[in-house]
Design an enzyme around this catalytic site. Structure first.
Site, PDB file in Angstrom:
ATOM      1  N   ASN A 138       0.812  -1.210   0.000  1.00  0.00           N
ATOM      2  CA  ASN A 138       0.000   0.000   0.000  1.00  0.00           C
ATOM      3  C   ASN A 138       0.844   1.258   0.000  1.00  0.00           C
ATOM      4  OD1 ASN A 138      -2.476   1.714   0.650  1.00  0.00           O
ATOM      5  ND2 ASN A 138      -1.236   2.062   2.489  1.00  0.00           N
ATOM      6  N   ASP A 229      -0.949  -6.442   3.540  1.00  0.00           N
ATOM      7  CA  ASP A 229      -0.992  -5.483   4.645  1.00  0.00           C
ATOM      8  C   ASP A 229      -1.799  -4.253   4.247  1.00  0.00           C
ATOM      9  OD1 ASP A 229       0.057  -4.310   7.225  1.00  0.00           O
ATOM     10  OD2 ASP A 229       0.947  -2.886   5.792  1.00  0.00           O
ATOM     11  N   HIS A 233      -6.801   0.104   2.835  1.00  0.00           N
ATOM     12  CA  HIS A 233      -6.392   1.405   2.315  1.00  0.00           C
ATOM     13  C   HIS A 233      -6.163   1.386   0.808  1.00  0.00           C
ATOM     14  CE1 HIS A 233      -6.194   2.952   6.383  1.00  0.00           C
ATOM     15  NE2 HIS A 233      -5.626   1.818   6.713  1.00  0.00           N
ATOM     16  N   GLU A 255      -5.638  -7.962   5.192  1.00  0.00           N
ATOM     17  CA  GLU A 255      -5.911  -7.256   6.443  1.00  0.00           C
ATOM     18  C   GLU A 255      -6.905  -6.125   6.179  1.00  0.00           C
ATOM     19  OE1 GLU A 255      -3.740  -4.600   9.914  1.00  0.00           O
ATOM     20  OE2 GLU A 255      -3.151  -4.453   7.813  1.00  0.00           O
TER      21      GLU A 255
END
Length: 501
Positions: A138, A229, A233, A255
């Site tokens: 991300n 991860d 977002h 996640e």
């Protein structure tokens, strides 16, 4: 032969006309028939253990050499996969979170070199354990000033030579600070920066190609898949585009922290792969703290959580053990009890957590003078939870007798549905509960501090079962019932893999 003699006696009595002889002959015939039926009765039919392996373990900040050394044990006790910390080059610092600030995609970190990572994957594969790598895709670093990464790569906040240039990052206009402030604003969550971490423009082809190349590189070293991860977002379509084209069967775990009233929810991401279900961990924490493990608790869409096959269930992870949102190793026997429920319950794919004891939220793993994390070892670790660990001590729940017993229980019951939910009205038994997994197993819990004796009704085949936790032999009667003393904050687990046949 007994029936033949009795029939002869009966015929003789009828010929003689003697009432006494007739009664004696009839009694003999009944006894012979009864004996014959008993001899012909089949032995109890126990189902065969399912021999299922699905549970994983997060080995937080374990070095590659240490994981390689531990994998034979992990395979032996029935664990299926290991989730590693991020393997890429990162910023320099003693804190644990430096691993989540990439500066390049070189496989070189405080946890080991590319060669050590590859050797770990191979060793674990030989032990039947898959490696899932934590993939930070991300964002890049959160450092405002230029710097040099762990392996010598130079970087700036929005410039990573040979990898990403300033135009490869979002420029947040939704938030006045550039950081995420309002989690009710979808665009802000997915375009602004998470605590100043340079947010990659994952909607662009160039960024997607370079991120996919990183994942391909890890796959070339033998990993089975990835934890994405901070998936929340990134729009789910960005993740789908990045993982598109990866080999069939690649594990994609994500996640996505569930937040009440927020527009972004885990269900949006489930098509790409299973998602950690944070509501599960919160519910389990609440049940343990209330001193009652509800056997009728609802998970899945009915309970406003992900479907079981799309959920990764857990007691804690490296974030929640630090922010206090869930139970952790610091809760000792209560934490072990929650872990037993996690492994006994059919919901989700369970993940255990092994890390190190710490004081202070930022405290990194034990390291040498050059900043390299020292190898963890569970060889001399306690066989049960401790009331306190010295900071820097490695915590090894997979070494606990309770956890090992419940892993065997889980393997034996397989995907059998939950049955025989049990709770009690008597005041002295209100902390006691239990549930079955059909004819494959039954588990009893005591969330209270003191032991309690109770009788449980099960679907087990009658027989003598060995408790997977204590090793005690428990008799299940012809009605599927057994009576046993359940220790305070303890568990009894009976299954078809440990019964006299």
């Amino acid at each position: 032969m007994h029936r033949t003699r009795s029939l002869r006696a009966l015929r003789g009595a009828l010929s003689a006309g003697s009432a006494g002889a007739l009664r004696a002959a009839l009694a003999g015939l009944v006894a012979a028939v009864t004996l014959g039926l008993a001899a012909c009765s089949p032995a109890p039919s126990f189902p065969e253990p399912a021999d299922r392996r699905d549970a994983g373990i997060l080995m937080f900040q374990w070095t590659w050499d240490a994981i390689a050394a531990e994998c034979p044990t992990l395979g032996e006790i029935g664990l299926d996969w290991v989730l590693t910390s991020p393997p890429q080059e990162h910023v320099v610092g003693p804190q644990w979170w430096v691993a989540y600030q990439p500066v390049s995609h070189r496989i070189e970190s405080r946890l080991g070199s590319r060669e050590q990572f590859a050797a770990m994957v191979e060793s674990c594969g030989e032990a039947g354990v898959d490696i899932v790598a934590d993939a930070v895709i991300n964002h890049m670093s959160g450092q405002d000033d230029p710097g040099v990464g762990w392996a010598g790569s130079e970087y700036d906040h929005y410039s990573y030579p040979g990898l990403f240039a300033p135009e490869d990052f979002h420029r947040c206009t939704e938030s006045p600070t550039g950081d995420i402030i309002d989690y009710r604003d979808r665009d802000e969550v997915q375009r602004c920066e998470l605590v100043n971490l340079a947010d990659l423009a994952t909607g662009t082809d160039g960024v997607r190609e370079r991120l996919r190349a990183y994942l391909d590189d890890l796959l070339s070293l033998g990993v089975a898949g990835f934890r994405i991860d901070a998936a929340k977002h990134m729009p789910p379509e960005d993740i789908a585009a990045i993982v598109d084209g990866l080999p069939e069967g690649t594990r994609i775990y994500q996640e996505v922290i569930r937040g009440q009233g927020e527009p972004i929810q885990p269900e949006e991401y489930a098509e790409a792969g299973p998602v950690w279900e944070f509501s599960y961990a919160r519910t389990l924490t609440s049940m343990v703290e209330s001193r009652f493990l509800n056997p009728d608790v609802r998970f899945g869409p009915e309970g406003r959580t992900l479907p079981s096959e799309r959920a990764i269930s857990f007691v804690d992870n490296h974030d929640t053990e630090r922010n206090g949102e869930t139970l952790s190793y610091k809760d000792g026997e209560a934490y072990a009890l929650a872990t037993a429920f996690l492994l006994a319950h059919p919901y989700g794919t369970p993940q255990l957590t092994s890390g190190y004891a710490f004081e202070g939220r930022d405290a990194g793993a034990p390291a040498d003078g050059e900043g390299r994390v020292v190898d963890a070892s569970c060889a001399d670790a306690p066989r049960g939870p401790q009331p306190r660990y010295e900071p820097g001590t490695w915590v090894c729940p997979h070494n606990w007798d309770l956890v090992r017993g419940l892993l065997v229980f889980r393997a034996a019951v397989g995907d059998a549905p939950l049955t025989d939910a049990t709770e009690f009205e008597a005041r002295e038994l209100r902390s006691v509960s239990g549930f079955g997994r059909g004819a494959y197993g039954f588990v009893a819990f005591n969330a209270g501090a003191t032991s309690a004796t109770a009788t449980f009704g099960t679907s087990l085949v009658p027989g003598r079962y060995t408790d997977a936790v204590s090793g005690a032999v428990i008799e299940v009667d012809g009605d599927g019932r057994f009576t046993a003393e359940v220790p305070g904050l303890g568990v009894i687990a009976l299954h078809v893999g440990a019964v006299e046949r």
